[in-house]
Design an enzyme around this catalytic site. Sequence first.
Site, PDB file in Angstrom:
ATOM      1  N   GLY A 163       0.840  -1.200   0.000  1.00  0.00           N
ATOM      2  CA  GLY A 163       0.000   0.000   0.000  1.00  0.00           C
ATOM      3  C   GLY A 163       0.877   1.252   0.000  1.00  0.00           C
ATOM      4  O   GLY A 163       0.610   2.212  -0.733  1.00  0.00           O
ATOM      5  N   ASP A 164       1.929   1.247   0.792  1.00  0.00           N
ATOM      6  CA  ASP A 164       2.830   2.409   0.861  1.00  0.00           C
ATOM      7  C   ASP A 164       3.543   2.609  -0.478  1.00  0.00           C
ATOM      8  O   ASP A 164       3.739   3.750  -0.929  1.00  0.00           O
ATOM      9  CB  ASP A 164       3.882   2.210   1.962  1.00  0.00           C
ATOM     10  CG  ASP A 164       3.243   1.839   3.283  1.00  0.00           C
ATOM     11  OD1 ASP A 164       2.080   2.230   3.503  1.00  0.00           O
ATOM     12  OD2 ASP A 164       3.887   1.134   4.086  1.00  0.00           O
TER      13      ASP A 164
HETATM   14  N1  ATP Z   1      -0.783 -10.521  -3.986  1.00  0.00           N
HETATM   15  C1  ATP Z   1      -0.684  -9.498  -4.835  1.00  0.00           C
HETATM   16  N2  ATP Z   1      -0.622  -9.701  -6.162  1.00  0.00           N
HETATM   17  C2  ATP Z   1      -0.521  -8.682  -7.030  1.00  0.00           C
HETATM   18  N3  ATP Z   1      -0.493  -7.376  -6.641  1.00  0.00           N
HETATM   19  C3  ATP Z   1      -0.559  -7.101  -5.347  1.00  0.00           C
HETATM   20  C4  ATP Z   1      -0.665  -8.130  -4.354  1.00  0.00           C
HETATM   21  N4  ATP Z   1      -0.726  -7.535  -3.139  1.00  0.00           N
HETATM   22  C5  ATP Z   1      -0.651  -6.199  -3.352  1.00  0.00           C
HETATM   23  N5  ATP Z   1      -0.564  -5.930  -4.676  1.00  0.00           N
HETATM   24  C6  ATP Z   1      -0.471  -4.602  -5.300  1.00  0.00           C
HETATM   25  O1  ATP Z   1      -0.244  -3.622  -4.291  1.00  0.00           O
HETATM   26  C7  ATP Z   1      -1.368  -2.726  -4.154  1.00  0.00           C
HETATM   27  C8  ATP Z   1      -1.616  -2.393  -2.690  1.00  0.00           C
HETATM   28  O2  ATP Z   1      -1.848  -3.593  -1.978  1.00  0.00           O
HETATM   29  P1  ATP Z   1      -2.909  -3.726  -0.781  1.00  0.00           P
HETATM   30  O3  ATP Z   1      -4.267  -3.517  -1.299  1.00  0.00           O
HETATM   31  O4  ATP Z   1      -2.603  -5.024  -0.125  1.00  0.00           O
HETATM   32  O5  ATP Z   1      -2.512  -2.479   0.126  1.00  0.00           O
HETATM   33  P2  ATP Z   1      -2.623  -2.283   1.704  1.00  0.00           P
HETATM   34  O6  ATP Z   1      -3.716  -3.148   2.239  1.00  0.00           O
HETATM   35  O7  ATP Z   1      -2.707  -0.826   1.938  1.00  0.00           O
HETATM   36  O8  ATP Z   1      -1.197  -2.815   2.157  1.00  0.00           O
HETATM   37  P3  ATP Z   1      -0.273  -2.446   3.445  1.00  0.00           P
HETATM   38  O9  ATP Z   1      -1.151  -1.702   4.437  1.00  0.00           O
HETATM   39  O10 ATP Z   1       0.199  -3.763   3.934  1.00  0.00           O
HETATM   40  O11 ATP Z   1       0.838  -1.616   2.903  1.00  0.00           O
HETATM   41  C9  ATP Z   1      -2.539  -3.454  -4.849  1.00  0.00           C
HETATM   42  O12 ATP Z   1      -3.497  -2.507  -5.303  1.00  0.00           O
HETATM   43  C10 ATP Z   1      -1.798  -4.199  -5.967  1.00  0.00           C
HETATM   44  O13 ATP Z   1      -1.495  -3.327  -7.033  1.00  0.00           O
HETATM   45  O1  F1X Z   2       0.643   1.455  12.849  1.00  0.00           O
HETATM   46  P1  F1X Z   2       0.582   1.973  11.427  1.00  0.00           P
HETATM   47  O2  F1X Z   2       1.284   3.286  11.319  1.00  0.00           O
HETATM   48  O3  F1X Z   2      -0.800   2.004  10.882  1.00  0.00           O
HETATM   49  O4  F1X Z   2       1.329   0.908  10.513  1.00  0.00           O
HETATM   50  C1  F1X Z   2       2.686   0.592  10.732  1.00  0.00           C
HETATM   51  C2  F1X Z   2       3.186  -0.399   9.720  1.00  0.00           C
HETATM   52  O5  F1X Z   2       2.560  -1.653   9.839  1.00  0.00           O
HETATM   53  O6  F1X Z   2       2.903   0.064   8.415  1.00  0.00           O
HETATM   54  C3  F1X Z   2       3.945  -0.272   7.526  1.00  0.00           C
HETATM   55  C4  F1X Z   2       3.405  -1.146   6.418  1.00  0.00           C
HETATM   56  O7  F1X Z   2       2.413  -0.465   5.700  1.00  0.00           O
HETATM   57  C5  F1X Z   2       5.044  -0.892   8.341  1.00  0.00           C
HETATM   58  O8  F1X Z   2       6.254  -0.307   7.989  1.00  0.00           O
HETATM   59  C6  F1X Z   2       4.704  -0.514   9.760  1.00  0.00           C
HETATM   60  O9  F1X Z   2       5.194  -1.391  10.648  1.00  0.00           O
END
Ligand code: ATP
Ligand code: F1X
Length: 309
Positions: A251-252
Amino acid sequence: MITTITFNPSIDRMYRVSSMNIGEVQRVVSAKATAGGKGINVTKVCKILQEEPLAMGFLGGYNGEFIKEELRKLDIKNKFTKINQETRNCLNIITDDKVSTEFLEKGPILEDGDLEKFENDIKEVMKSTKILVASGSYCQNIPLDYYEKIGNLCRENNVKFILDTSGEALKVALKSKPYLIKPNTDEIKQLLNIDIESRDEVISAGKKLIEMGAENVCISLGKDGMIYLNAEEVYEAKVPKIEAVNTVGSGDSTIAGFSVGILRGYEIEELLKLSNACGISNALNIETGFVILEEVEKYKDLVKVTKLS
Ligand SMILES: Nc1ncnc2c1ncn2[C@@H]1O[C@H](COP(=O)(O)OP(=O)(O)OP(=O)(O)O)[C@@H](O)[C@H]1O
Ligand SMILES: O=P(O)(O)OC[C@@]1(O)O[C@H](CO)[C@@H](O)[C@@H]1O
């Protein structure tokens, strides 16, 4: 310039174990500690994408020094406000079947004067900032409406505000009309107190967030890509099937792709290709908040963007 704010950075500690057996001694196969917290991850990926971002927020104690040193090694500019309490650790345990279990500490308590010091610095930095990204949880005792305050500051300074946070902090901040927010479906369910099963329900939830104040909404859907919408248009981005090894930080990385694309003036299709490709590249690598430029280029061409309305 892209400026990022991480109010609650962390040393992200990753353990790889063969399996998770609660109540038993676990031998760790490999361990890695990196500078983390959502905004810092965004900064690292912006730097890999060859921009010169500035990282801000709060750092304290030994962990704060560690993060400063990691950012120095990565040649990342930063202007953190020094605090007395220790910056937190976050633990991500990954098993052989690639399942992640995260333990996130609450983070330090701010003391009198810390927010004022930060505020003086951010006001100064606004002059050279085009895009301000604020990501992640608050550390303890930051007022709930602080992201809203940052959003208003962005508006006054004609700076595009990208916000990636959740819960009440996001709800309140919508009043400042952020340029872009990026909730995932779990975050939306919690925020709007609804269930989401279908694509149409994702789109309706996105429209609700626009009514609540967001200018653009990206709803990230992990392996199913994302839905991106604003008051005029709705887009879907589909991603190829990959062997993900660690999706924490995808997501980041997506937010980093958006920030860089917006800074460079990309049209929506190119923007969505870049942001998804960054999320994919992060998921393909074990390190959190890390992408490979060549991989991003390759996957940009494999992301399929469709205008739905
Ligand atoms: N298993 C996967 N296969 C393909 N693309 C992925 C996968 N996981 C993540 N992505 C890519 O990364 C983007 C962001 O992922 P996700 O929706 O999991 O974000 P998130 O839930 O905010 O993640 P996090 O909070 O762990 O950073 C998706 O929109 C997609 O483009
Ligand atoms: O507690 P928050 O700030 O919501 O999330 C923190 C965190 O999970 O977010 C990143 C992955 O997105 C990691 O680097 C970190 O440990």
